[in-house]
Enzyme design. Structure first.
Site, mmCIF file in Angstrom:
data_model
loop_
_atom_site.group_PDB
_atom_site.id
_atom_site.type_symbol
_atom_site.label_atom_id
_atom_site.label_comp_id
_atom_site.label_asym_id
_atom_site.label_seq_id
_atom_site.Cartn_x
_atom_site.Cartn_y
_atom_site.Cartn_z
ATOM 1 N N PRO A 166 19.087 40.399 122.904
ATOM 2 C CA PRO A 166 18.563 40.785 124.228
ATOM 3 C C PRO A 166 18.660 42.297 124.425
ATOM 4 O O PRO A 166 19.621 42.918 124.008
ATOM 5 C CB PRO A 166 19.467 40.041 125.206
ATOM 6 C CG PRO A 166 20.673 39.642 124.433
ATOM 7 C CD PRO A 166 20.287 39.574 123.004
ATOM 8 N N GLU A 167 17.634 42.851 125.021
ATOM 9 C CA GLU A 167 17.640 44.275 125.316
ATOM 10 C C GLU A 167 17.830 44.469 126.820
ATOM 11 O O GLU A 167 18.009 43.504 127.555
ATOM 12 C CB GLU A 167 16.328 44.899 124.841
ATOM 13 C CG GLU A 167 16.182 44.814 123.320
ATOM 14 C CD GLU A 167 15.090 45.733 122.792
ATOM 15 O OE1 GLU A 167 14.783 46.734 123.465
ATOM 16 O OE2 GLU A 167 14.561 45.439 121.718
ATOM 17 N N LYS A 176 23.317 47.666 128.032
ATOM 18 C CA LYS A 176 23.234 46.229 127.737
ATOM 19 C C LYS A 176 24.542 45.505 128.056
ATOM 20 O O LYS A 176 24.746 44.371 127.638
ATOM 21 C CB LYS A 176 22.843 46.032 126.276
ATOM 22 C CG LYS A 176 21.407 46.489 126.013
ATOM 23 C CD LYS A 176 20.818 45.888 124.774
ATOM 24 C CE LYS A 176 21.183 46.687 123.548
ATOM 25 N NZ LYS A 176 20.529 46.155 122.345
ATOM 26 N N ARG A 216 15.906 49.137 110.438
ATOM 27 C CA ARG A 216 15.294 48.309 111.483
ATOM 28 C C ARG A 216 13.788 48.220 111.283
ATOM 29 O O ARG A 216 13.114 49.230 111.076
ATOM 30 C CB ARG A 216 15.575 48.886 112.875
ATOM 31 C CG ARG A 216 17.060 49.094 113.192
ATOM 32 C CD ARG A 216 17.844 47.786 113.206
ATOM 33 N NE ARG A 216 17.351 46.844 114.197
ATOM 34 C CZ ARG A 216 17.727 46.846 115.472
ATOM 35 N NH1 ARG A 216 18.616 47.714 115.901
ATOM 36 N NH2 ARG A 216 17.230 45.971 116.311
#
Ligand code: ZN
Length: 469
Positions: free
Chosen positions: A2-3, A58, A262
């Site tokens: 989750p961002e 976050k 990434r």
């Protein structure tokens, strides 16, 4: 993972679930999920009541009575589930908070990367995990300060933004979206991003995060904000995960590369890569004229490398020769790899082709990486016939695919090889050019018009040089 928009959504979902409730009991099923002393965590929090939930970056921050605070980071798979006391816990419940209203809240984490930490109102902002975070785009007061900090960093801008210390809030999805909206190549060194571009990054990220928050984040595999709630931002995603789709602005295909490990999608034409070299991967079907095109690039001033030439060199090396002999259980008549012997062996033993590739591809890759790392010319073109099969396409900023009409290809093969044409066509069947055509930045048709070909090559170079300015 989750961002920020997803965590913001989770915060909004959790607030009515927890606020006002007193903790009557805490079950800790995995002590390591608690950063610090798990017993102290339980003792300090039982009998406290939830007052509110907030968020920094976050991190979810639960505020409780007596100035107690719980910091929670979900990492990869952390989730919260609310249940009635008579229901079972969630499958991967690690910590369960029991409330005085007959309900319980499970902190669920199948991969155990998430953490919970006890803190207090006076201290929580000073905890290292929070204090090291930069401002969120919404809270940036002084663009100059962000610009000055970026000036000191030589790492790629994407890596720098993911790091959260200069600015917090952009994870993998939203950083790709932001850089696309800002026309900045993810590999651009942070110190080459100018002030106007910093302004653009902040402006775009604010817009993108705002929309994402309004839409409840994006529903991704590992994220669910709450029972029966799905984020809808994925319908608004412009570039993340869309390799091979066509950019509506420039009509070129989006590329996929790795930046700092990434997965990264970007537009090779709209997103300018400043101060860094531009690497072009050149590929195409057999007899499509790749080497002619490589020669043209060389003539026009680019540094070039041919994988076929690398393979020929490798086939002269003693250690490579013996490795191939051992792997395929064959013996060459001389101390070099005899290409005819090898070809005949592969016709009889087609399964050995994969074995040979497992030996040769890593060696070719090593040479290509070495070339890309040491070459001084800012524009480099590497010809790789099996660019997609060997999974080497991620090394290149743009990809030129040479296409050819079937009849022209057959004619060339016959001229070149006489009766071997049929055999070579067989080889061609394993070439994955057609199914990867959509990944091409430039698709060049080479049907024997050299002037036209030169013109098209020049066009790609002009565009690429423009990107480097
Ligand atoms: Zn574009």
């Amino acid at each position: 993972m989750p961002e920020l928009p997803e965590v913001e959504t989770i915060k909004n979902v959790l607030t009515p679930i927890v606020v006002g409730n007193k903790i009557t009991k805490i079950d800790v099923y995995r002590a390591k999920t608690i950063e610090g002393d798990a017993n102290e965590f339980v003792e300090e929090l039982v009998n406290e009541r939830f007052l509110s939930v907030s968020r920094i970056g976050k991190y979810l921050i639960f505020h409780l009575t007596n100035d107690k605070v719980i910091l929670s980071h979900l990492r990869m798979e952390g989730k919260y589930y609310e249940f009635f006391e008579n229901e079972s816990d969630s499958k991967y419940a690690k910590v369960v908070f029991h409330f005085d209203n007959g309900k319980k809240l499970c902190y669920d984490d199948s991969r155990c990367f998430g953490i919970l930490k006890l803190s207090c109102e006076k201290e929580y902002k000073k905890e290292e995990m929070i204090s090291k975070l930069g401002p969120e785009p919404f809270d940036v007061k002084d663009i100059n300060e962000i610009y000055r900090k970026l000036q000191r960093v030589k790492k790629p801008i994407k890596t720098t933004l993911l790091d959260q210390t200069i600015m917090t809030g952009l994870g993998n999805i939203y950083v790709d979206e932001t850089l696309y909206a800002s026309h900045i190549h993810p590999l651009t060194p942070a110190n080459l991003v100018n002030k106007e571009e910093v302004e653009l990054i902040i402006k775009s990220s604010k817009e993108i995060l705002k929309i994402a928050i309004e839409m409840g984040g994006s529903t991704i595999k590992s994220y669910h904000p709450g029972k029966d709630i799905d984020g809808n931002f994925q319908t608004r995603i412009k570039i993340y995960g869309k390799e091979g789709e066509i950019c509506p602005t420039c009509k070129h295909a989006y590329r996929f590369i790795k930046v700092g490990g990434r997965g990264t999608t970007f537009c090779p034409v709209c997103q300018r890569k400043k101060g860094a070299p531009h690497n072009i991967g050149l590929t195409g079907k057999i007899a499509s004229g790749k080497s002619t095109i490589l020669e043209i690039y060389k003539k026009l001033g680019a540094a070039t490398l041919s994988s076929d030439a690398i393979v020929s060199d490798l086939y002269q090396k003693e250690e490579v020769v013996s490795l191939i002999e051992k792997t395929l259980k064959i013996k060459f008549p001389t101390i070099i790899v005899d290409k005819d012997v090898l070809r005949n062996h592969l016709i009889i033993n087609p399964k050995d082709k994969k074995k040979l590739e497992r030996v040769v591809h890593p060696l070719v890759e090593k040479e290509i990486v070495n070339f890309l790392e040491t070459e001084k010319n800012p524009i480099r073109v590497v010809e790789v016939p099996l660019l997609f099969e060997a999974k080497l396409d991620h090394y290149f900023d743009s990809i030129v695919v040479v296409d050819i009409d079937k009849d022209v290809q057959r004619k060339r093969l016959e001229e070149r090889n006489g009766n071997k044409a049929i055999l070579l066509e067989e080889i061609n069947k394993t070439n994955k050019i057609d199914e990867n055509k959509n990944k091409a930045t430039y698709l060049i048709k080479n049907n024997d018009n050299l002037n036209q070909l030169e013109k098209e090559i020049k066009k790609t170079l002009i565009e690429v040089k423009g990107l480097l300015k």
